[in-house]
Scaffold this active site. Structure first.
Site, PDB file in Angstrom:
ATOM      1  N   ASN A   7     -14.067   8.807  10.053  1.00  0.00           N
ATOM      2  CA  ASN A   7     -12.986   8.592   9.082  1.00  0.00           C
ATOM      3  C   ASN A   7     -12.849   9.891   8.296  1.00  0.00           C
ATOM      4  OD1 ASN A   7     -11.319   7.831   7.022  1.00  0.00           O
ATOM      5  ND2 ASN A   7     -12.514   6.044   6.394  1.00  0.00           N
ATOM      6  N   ARG A  91     -10.321   6.793  12.708  1.00  0.00           N
ATOM      7  CA  ARG A  91      -9.395   6.061  11.839  1.00  0.00           C
ATOM      8  C   ARG A  91      -8.189   6.961  11.579  1.00  0.00           C
ATOM      9  NH1 ARG A  91      -9.362   5.556   5.437  1.00  0.00           N
ATOM     10  NH2 ARG A  91      -7.655   4.099   5.294  1.00  0.00           N
ATOM     11  N   HIS A 180      -4.448  -0.484   5.236  1.00  0.00           N
ATOM     12  CA  HIS A 180      -5.671  -1.306   5.274  1.00  0.00           C
ATOM     13  C   HIS A 180      -5.607  -2.318   6.417  1.00  0.00           C
ATOM     14  CE1 HIS A 180      -6.003  -0.797   0.617  1.00  0.00           C
ATOM     15  NE2 HIS A 180      -6.780   0.100   1.203  1.00  0.00           N
ATOM     16  N   ARG A 241      -3.240   4.111  -8.882  1.00  0.00           N
ATOM     17  CA  ARG A 241      -1.841   4.009  -8.427  1.00  0.00           C
ATOM     18  C   ARG A 241      -1.127   2.871  -9.146  1.00  0.00           C
ATOM     19  NH1 ARG A 241      -3.387   3.584  -2.279  1.00  0.00           N
ATOM     20  NH2 ARG A 241      -5.100   5.050  -2.484  1.00  0.00           N
ATOM     21  N   GLU A 385     -14.629  -2.028   8.257  1.00  0.00           N
ATOM     22  CA  GLU A 385     -13.604  -1.319   9.019  1.00  0.00           C
ATOM     23  C   GLU A 385     -14.227  -0.504  10.154  1.00  0.00           C
ATOM     24  OE1 GLU A 385     -12.140  -0.340   5.030  1.00  0.00           O
ATOM     25  OE2 GLU A 385     -10.179  -0.101   5.959  1.00  0.00           O
TER      26      GLU A 385
END
Ligand code: ADP
Length: 402
Positions: A7, A91, A180, A241, A385
């Protein structure tokens, strides 16, 4: 077969080596501050101690070289040679409309990921650097790309289109993509297993609540809506965010503060969310929880607004699926905070939700946290993940070889 999961971010690289047959984690680690002073590698074989080493890493190729060295060296290594790494799973953040599933990486795939880069300028280029570095160091090892956006590609047009001039969709593919996806897919499937029901028969809402946060609606095994949009800025309130805002605020603030679009985007991405709401107190939910529990205004304001937004999305997605069978919590905050789960579930009386507080206070495992007579099931499913990427890679590489 051992699968190396990578990743790759712009200045960091996380990795895990997973035995695909037994799904055992063999080793994991992280390279930080790549291309910056003070870069370091953290490496931990399963069952062994964690090693931290400061080593100059001018680029990602050097970082991957160090990862491969750590995995194969005589002392702390976990495999004899690079031949013991059967495949690499990468990823990739944005797969645009081209990728509705994971794929083996070829020259054409790399080109398509480059094209999607316009939609994710912060992420895809870093992901590509990771692929490039691995291809240099392991030229004969098959690699797969697993996209954050792929799971959401089943959304219907009514959910993914923005009410903008349609030509922007036609010309530039401006639409909701969602992120996601690997986590939403993993968690919703796992929830069905935990409930002992067929995935295809369920309506599931997954709340992935971490620094980045998103909700998705999974109906009969297909994602039908999700809260992040063209970029990961839309939807829930996040660490830094803003999530959903009135777009006219951008012009309003630009005039008032006399600042340009780049600065505004920086504010929306890095200085908003719970960090902004708490008056710059913290973006870390652990700090905010402490403040909330002490009754400090900064924490109360941020936590309440965060929980409210999540509950609002759960309501919306219940309507989108004409009901819901299970609500799942996952990621850093969703998995570890009984408090935030309580604050959200308190607002789900209309679904008949009641929590079993003993279950809600447990940690680190798949759990049903609602009471037996709760109108809707509520679960905590720790996301994984990396394991999901290893599974996808193994399925593809196995198929390719077979
Ligand atoms: P990301 O992958 O988006 O960086 P994570 O899924 O790792 O995010 O989640 C990070 C967030 O989870 C942080 O805000 C952190 O404070 C929160 N978190 C982690 N552990 C706990 C905990 N025990 N209680 C409350 N919040 C937690």
């Amino acid at each position: 077969m051992n699968i190396l999961v990578i990743n790759c971010g712009s200045s960091s690289l996380k990795f895990q080596l997973i035995d695909a047959e037994t799904e055992r984690l063999i080793a994991k680690g992280l390279c930080e501050r790549i291309g910056i002073d003070g870069s370091q590698i953290v490496y931990q074989p399963t069952g062994g101690s964690k090693e931290k080493k400061e080593v100059p890493m001018p680029d990602h190729t050097k970082a991957i070289e160090l990862v491969l060295e750590a995995l194969t060296n005589d002392k702390t290594g976990v495999v004899k040679s690079l031949d013991d790494i059967g495949a690499v799973g990468h990823r990739i953040v944005h797969g645009g409309e081209q990728f509705a599933a994971s794929t083996i990486i070829t020259k054409e795939v790399i080109q398509a990921i480059e094209e999607c880069g316009e939609l994710a300028p912060l992420h895809n280029p870093a992901n590509l650097i990771g692929i490039d570095a691995c291809r240099k160091l392991m030229p004969n090892t098959p690699m797969a790309a697993v996209f954050d956006t792929a799971f959401h590609q089943t959304m219907p047009e009514e959910a993914y289109l923005y009410a903008l001039p349609y030509e922007y969709y036609e010309k530039y593919r401006v639409r909701r993509y969602g992120f996601h996806g690997t986590s939403h897919s993993y968690v919703s499937k796992r929830a069905a297993q935990v409930l002992g029901k067929a995935y295809e028969d369920l309506r599931i809402i997954v709340c992935h609540l971490g620094n980045g946060a998103s909700v998705s609606a999974v109906q009969n095994g297909r994602c039908i809506d999700t809260s992040m949009g063209l970029t990961p800025l839309e939807g829930l309130i996040m660490g830094t965010r803003s999530g959903d805002i009135d777009p006219a605020i951008i012009e309003f603030i630009a005039h008032k503060e006399n600042i340009g679009i780049d600065e505004i985007m920086d504010i929306l991405n890095k200085k908003s969310g719970v960090l902004g709401l708490s008056g710059n107190f913290s973006s870390d939910f652990r700090d905010l929880e402490d403040a909330y529990l002490e009754g400090r205004e900064e924490g109360v304001r941020a936590m309440k607004a965060f929980a409210y937004r999540v509950a609002k999305y759960i309501g919306a997605y219940t309507a989108a699926m004409n009901g819901v069978d299970a609500v799942c919590f996952t990621a850093g905050l969703g998995e570890n905070s009984p408090l935030i789960r309580n604050m959200i579930c308190e607002k789900l009386g209309f679904l008949g939700v009641t929590l079993d507080q003993e279950q809600n206070n447990r940690r680190g495992e798949d759990l049903v946290i609602s009471t037996a007579d709760s109108g809707t099931k509520v679960l905590v499913i720790p996301t994984n993940e990396e394991l999901a990427i290893a599974r996808e890679t193994y399925a593809l590489v196995g198929k390719n070889i077979g």
